[in-house]
Design a protein around this motif. Structure first.
Motif, mmCIF file in Angstrom:
data_model
loop_
_atom_site.group_PDB
_atom_site.id
_atom_site.type_symbol
_atom_site.label_atom_id
_atom_site.label_comp_id
_atom_site.label_asym_id
_atom_site.label_seq_id
_atom_site.Cartn_x
_atom_site.Cartn_y
_atom_site.Cartn_z
ATOM 1 N N ASP A 164 66.845 34.928 23.888
ATOM 2 C CA ASP A 164 66.478 35.450 25.204
ATOM 3 C C ASP A 164 64.970 35.463 25.380
ATOM 4 O O ASP A 164 64.454 35.097 26.442
ATOM 5 N N LEU A 165 64.269 35.886 24.348
ATOM 6 C CA LEU A 165 62.810 35.938 24.436
ATOM 7 C C LEU A 165 62.253 34.546 24.723
ATOM 8 O O LEU A 165 61.442 34.372 25.641
ATOM 9 N N TYR A 166 62.675 33.570 23.944
ATOM 10 C CA TYR A 166 62.191 32.204 24.159
ATOM 11 C C TYR A 166 62.578 31.686 25.547
ATOM 12 O O TYR A 166 61.762 31.105 26.260
ATOM 13 N N ALA A 167 63.819 31.899 25.907
ATOM 14 C CA ALA A 167 64.297 31.366 27.184
ATOM 15 C C ALA A 167 63.580 32.026 28.359
ATOM 16 O O ALA A 167 63.159 31.353 29.304
ATOM 17 N N ASP A 168 63.418 33.333 28.286
ATOM 18 C CA ASP A 168 62.766 34.042 29.385
ATOM 19 C C ASP A 168 61.311 33.619 29.542
ATOM 20 O O ASP A 168 60.835 33.372 30.654
ATOM 21 N N LEU A 169 60.605 33.552 28.399
ATOM 22 C CA LEU A 169 59.185 33.184 28.477
ATOM 23 C C LEU A 169 59.023 31.740 28.943
ATOM 24 O O LEU A 169 58.187 31.436 29.792
ATOM 25 N N ALA A 170 59.829 30.851 28.374
ATOM 26 C CA ALA A 170 59.719 29.440 28.736
ATOM 27 C C ALA A 170 60.043 29.248 30.218
ATOM 28 O O ALA A 170 59.359 28.507 30.934
ATOM 29 N N HIS A 171 61.075 29.922 30.668
ATOM 30 C CA HIS A 171 61.450 29.807 32.080
ATOM 31 C C HIS A 171 60.315 30.269 32.985
ATOM 32 O O HIS A 171 59.973 29.628 33.977
ATOM 33 N N HIS A 172 59.698 31.382 32.616
ATOM 34 C CA HIS A 172 58.618 31.919 33.439
ATOM 35 C C HIS A 172 57.419 30.963 33.458
ATOM 36 O O HIS A 172 56.807 30.743 34.510
ATOM 37 N N CYS A 173 57.104 30.415 32.304
ATOM 38 C CA CYS A 173 55.980 29.462 32.222
ATOM 39 C C CYS A 173 56.225 28.252 33.129
ATOM 40 O O CYS A 173 55.358 27.837 33.901
ATOM 41 N N LYS A 174 57.418 27.690 33.014
ATOM 42 C CA LYS A 174 57.720 26.486 33.788
ATOM 43 C C LYS A 174 57.774 26.779 35.286
ATOM 44 O O LYS A 174 57.279 25.990 36.098
ATOM 45 N N ALA A 175 58.358 27.900 35.626
ATOM 46 C CA ALA A 175 58.544 28.218 37.039
ATOM 47 C C ALA A 175 57.203 28.352 37.755
ATOM 48 O O ALA A 175 57.018 27.882 38.885
ATOM 49 N N ILE A 176 56.248 28.983 37.078
ATOM 50 C CA ILE A 176 54.967 29.255 37.731
ATOM 51 C C ILE A 176 54.078 28.024 37.764
ATOM 52 O O ILE A 176 53.169 27.932 38.595
ATOM 53 N N SER A 177 54.330 27.063 36.871
ATOM 54 C CA SER A 177 53.384 25.969 36.686
ATOM 55 C C SER A 177 53.932 24.615 37.119
ATOM 56 O O SER A 177 53.467 23.578 36.642
#
Lengths: 325, 325, 325
Positions: free
Chosen positions: A144-157
């Motif tokens: 969850d930690l990896y997925a949440d952080l990765a998702h947030h990074c990609k979404a914003i950028s």
């Protein structure tokens, strides 16, 4: 097999700082460039209370100390100047996720990611993200930690790529605060490693783009098997598989010094045999740079440059390289 | 806040020797001078059977080995040449006081002090004494040992000042022969530290002039509180309070390498916030010198010199220094 | 007392590799030559799966990795060029004899010795053999192992001399993978050391020519007594007795750094007092060379060269050397 990228070890927490200023960093980017490196990855932008630039989020929420310089800005400028891709490593609290509070680690990082993107997102060299929480096993809520952080990074950028660099829970997975170089028991089996990472990859495959396992925690004899599993699992789940070929030596009582060239060469060969095309390393500036405080590093650089030269002049695969003296 | 003094790490017992001759030492005094250092403190003149000059007392009473050179004479000459104050560190048996025989440690040192003063007392740079038995707690008869030695030093030398440099029994008070960098329990509390040092200072206030606590054994977060207590206790008992801002990094598996400039800067700032005006360091030649075997030290020197330059050119407090890159 | 020889630390297993190419090695042989060294001893030609040249025996029987260069050939050429004697260190499996299978260690080495002699025996610098299995006590079938290997070496090579370099099971015989520098108990007594080595020498006296005990595992105070026993036992059994005066410091938390010159000088003096005429060292290239990655080594070289100069110009014994600064 060439080393295409290196970590930038800021904030380091276990390797003595070189106290370089901008002059030395610029010189190092030149050395990297000459060695064919086109990608630099900030290992982490903050660790505990230390930060690489004055972050309002980390200062306010974590009480981070005021840093004397803005390293992120400097690295982005140098990467741009030398035409390299810069990957931004996130914040590692060193405590929340360690103690089981994955959500808190995610929450502070999301605010931090927003701040970072707002502050540096326009920089031309900003080409990707690196999730810096280093793991080896499917423990806790790490997926969850990896997925949440990765998702947030990609979404914003606008979908910039996300890189992770886990380690293998192998025989050399020993605390750097112990002087042992190997552990007597509980090294993970190939099957268990495959089972756990199959599950992890399944949970992060849509948001993590590249995985580059660290290659130093298993014996040289076992390395090829682990590399093959890593490659096969990554293929199955649609991730790119690189190797993080460590340029320091895990077999020595001193932690950590530059690796013997023969060992690095062997590891690169094994990765190639496993079908892996791209290598990054941890890391150039301490362990491979001609201006490293460890003079062994400069000689490693020379050996590596000779190897690149051999590859070029003979126009053949590295498998035939050897016996040059 | 500037670093006004440094220890000279002879006899070292845990930091590898640099094997310098007079040429390198003279060069180092020049580097110190350029960095504003006006005080050098011999960490100890003898340790066990090793001695910094051929002492009749240590040779006869302790069976000390014959040293190849007279370091004390050399340091006194160089200090004179570069207009620095030299503090003489006493003899540490490494056993008597450790095993509880404080009187024996005092007795051999008194004879040694007599010999030293007779041999070197006329030297113009001889400006003070340093009691080298490092302590952190009020254990055994440590107050008597300090008071007796300090009294003897002052009495024989027409009241030359006496310096001590204790450490704090904090979370990073870990044996250098362990690779851990912190201990899990038993770090001293602020209150306990205050209570014990109140008592110690009370017992030595008439004969010890300056106390410079080592600043590396507590977490960065706790440092300011400890510094404030140290300053307040010293004021109460009429001692000068300096800080001994260690220039090596206690957080690394390698023991010991030069500290990251950011950490040293932070510690100096915290000492200033606590009202302390003078800093010394352990120590320049391994950890801050451009000719140190640890190349990180030369870069630390450059960072420190830039900081001095900023202080000078801006004519402002160091609190405003930062973001220079 | 001069240092006449040095080990070449290939394959190293506990000291970080310097990553030198032929250019650096040639330069190092020049530095050695200037310091009066006329003998170089390969510490081991293979260790586990690592080898110094492509050995068919080690590749086939031990699955050894392919080495990038032929170090043995290079060392033999450089030794010839600089008129030095080269001693060939055998293969250490790192497992067979450790686990009690002495015969297997002997068997693979016999085939290896045959291959080595066939491949390099004609080289003019090939002047002796070194049995690399390091021991301190009469354990297992170590006498047979030494005697069998030494006999085989001599038989095939027309009686070239055989060297061994054991250590003493003294107070500083501590694993390099521990940070302790001394052990609390079980250091061997002088009597026990004498009894065991009397028996070992008796078993190997006809095939081993030279013994050079490592001098770093006992306290400085006990060293002379052990040296005298070693010399007396060697004389009794007709072996030459050299000293292996270690040039790294066993008293430091960092393992391992160059020794303080004063300590090396003391050890050489004690060996001379014990009637020993020849010294070798472990080892020049990391710990005494001006181009060592450890800069302390270059200063040690300078101190040692000054000492040689003093010996020469004063035309007197080294006992009078001292107080040069």
């Amino acid at each position: 097999m060439r080393i295409k990228g290196t970590f930038l070890d800021e904030i380091s927490h276990d390797i003595p700082h070189q106290n370089w200023g901008r002059k030395e960093w610029e010189k190092d980017f030149q050395f990297m460039k000459e060695a064919g490196i086109d990608t630099v990855i900030l290992i982490r932008a903050g660790y505990g209370k230390w930060q690489t630039f004055h972050s309002n989020v980390l200062t306010r929420e974590e009480g981070a100390y005021r840093p004397p310089v803005d390293l992120v800005n400097m690295f982005l400028e140098l990467a741009d100047q030398y035409n390299m891709d810069f990957y931004f490593g996130l914040y590692d609290s060193g405590k929340y996720w360690i103690k089981g509070d994955y959500q808190k680690e995610v929450d502070v990082n999301k605010k931090f990611i927003d701040e970072v993107w707002s502050k540096y997102g326009e920089k031309s060299a900003f080409k990707g993200w690196y999730i810096c929480q280093e793991i080896s096993r499917k423990t806790g809520r790490i997926i969850d930690l990896y997925a949440d952080l990765a998702h947030h990074c990609k979404a914003i950028s606008n979908e910039l790529p996300v890189l992770i660099s886990p380690y293998i829970d192998g025989i050399k997975n020993v605390s750097q605060y112990l002087t042992d170089t190997s552990k007597k028991s509980n090294a993970i089996s190939l099957d268990q490693h495959e089972a756990e990472w199959n599950e992890i990859f399944d949970g992060i495959k849509n948001v993590v783009d590249v995985v580059a396992f660290q290659d130093g925690h298993v014996s040289f004899d076992d390395l090829e098997s682990f590399l093959r599993i890593n490659k096969s699992l990554a293929d199955k789940h649609g991730l790119e598989c690189w190797t993080n070929s460590e340029s320091f030596d895990r077999d020595m009582p001193i932690k950590f010094m530059p690796i013997k060239w023969e060992k690095l060469l062997l590891k690169l060969k094994l990765a190639s045999l496993a079908g892996i095309d791209n290598a990054i390393t941890f890391e150039f500036s301490h362990f491979m740079s001609p201006q490293s405080a460890y003079l062994q590093a400069g000689h490693l650089y020379n050996r590596y440059m000779e190897y690149l030269e051999q590859l070029k002049s003979k126009n053949n695969g590295f498998h035939k390289v050897g016996y040059s003296i």
